[in-house]
Write an enzyme that holds these catalytic residues in place. Sequence first.
Site: not given
Length: 428
Positions: A161, A240, A365-366, A387
Amino acid sequence: KIKQVKAREVLDSRGNPTVSADVVLEDGSFGTAMCPSGASTGEKEAVELRDGDQHRYNGKGVLKAVSNINDEISNALTGRDVESQEAFDKLLIELDGTPFKSKLGANALLPVSMAFSRAMSHSRKVPLYRQLYERRDYIMPVPCMNVINGGRHADNNLDFQEFMIAPHNASSFREAIRMGEETFHALKGILKAKGYYTGVGDEGGFAPNLSTNEEAVELILESIVKAGYDPGKDISICLDPAASEMWDGSKYLFYKSTQQRMESSELISLWQSWVTKYPIVLLEDGMGEDDWQGWKQLTQAMGKNIELVGDDIFCTNPAILQKGIDERVANSILIKLNQIGTVTETLDTIRLANKHGYHQFLSHRSGETEDTFLADLAVASNAGHLKTGSGCRSERIAKYNRLLLIEEELGVAATFADGETFKNWNNK
Ligand code: PGA
Ligand code: ZN
C-alpha cells in the site's frame, strides 16, 4: 460551560460524505473539526456510521451520525459545565455506551471531541498543541511521505500500500519537507522518463504499474540520489504493505500482481531480505491483523533491528495494545484518532505505548479533509514521526503547512527529530 454543539455533512478527499462538528462555549470560544475515514480499516476500529441509503451517495451518507450530534449529543451537553477534555470525552463515551461506539458512531463522537479541544484552546488562548499537551520544549516530527501508492489506495498493480520516504537528516522540519519534496519531484521525473504513469493515488503518491513491488523501492532510491541525497544517511525508507488486505485466511495473496500466495514465514523472509538490501527503518503492518502468530514471529525475527508498527492489529486501542505488549507483538503503534474515537482515548493509548517503550507513529487516513488536528497532535505527543501523505494533494499538504507554522511559532522551543526517532535506529 457548553453553549452549543452542532454538526453537518461535508465531504472528504475521496468525495465521500463525512461529519463536520462545532462546539461553542459560553464565553464565545468556538471550535470546529472534521472526521477522516479509512479504506484499509482494521476490524476492531471504532464504528464509522454510514446511512446505507442507496439513494444518497451510494449508501455512504452520514446524516444519522450528524443527527446523533444535533439531537442526542447536543441535548446531553448543552448547558453542561465541563472543565476538561477527559470529562468531556467521558460524557461522550457514556452517552454512546457501546464498546466500539456503534450506537452514536465514532464519526459522530470524534469530531465533537476534537472541536471541544479547539474551543478550549481558543478559550485558554493557547495553540492547539499546547491545549493537547503542555510542555516547555516540543519535538518536530520527521515527515514520512508516502510517495508511491498501491494496495487499496490506487488502481495499479502494486500489492503493497505505501512506500514512504523519511527525510531525517535535517536541521529542521522545514528542511526535511524541502528534502522530501525535492525527492518527490525527482521521482516524478524518473517515472516520466521511463514511460510510467505519473497520476497519484488517494494519499498523493504516484500510482504507476510497475514490473514488481520491489521496483517501487528501487525507483525511490534512484530519486533520492537524483535529488542529491544519500539513501540511508539523509533519507530512509518506510513501508506500509497493509498486509491485512492480502491475508486470505491462511496465506498472503499478491492480489494485484502475480496472484502468488505466501506463507507467513515466506513473507517474513521477504521483509528480512528487503531490510538487508535497502535502507528501510520502519515496517508497518508487515503481517495481517488476523495473523497474530505471524506477527509474533515477525517481531522475534526483526523487532530488534527496525521499527515494527502495528496499525490494523492495534487500532489505536489501549486494551489491544496491552495484549500486544504482553505477547511481544510489534515495538511501535500507529495512532489514528478515528480508530478509537475520542481525543482522550487517543492520548491514553499514546501514554500506554510510551510507558512500555513502544514508539508512536501518528497518522492521517486515506480519506482526509483539510482539518489539521493531526499536525498539532503529532507535536503535542512528541512522537517524533508522522505520516500524512506525499508531496501533493492539499488535504495532505495542509498538515505539513500547519507543522511549518508550528515550528516557526515555537522557535527555539522546537527541536527536529532525527534518525533516532525510529525504534532500533542504532541496531539496524
Ligand atoms: P487507511 O490507510 O486510512 O485507508 O486505513 C492508512 C493505513 O493503512 O495506514
Ligand atoms: Zn497502515
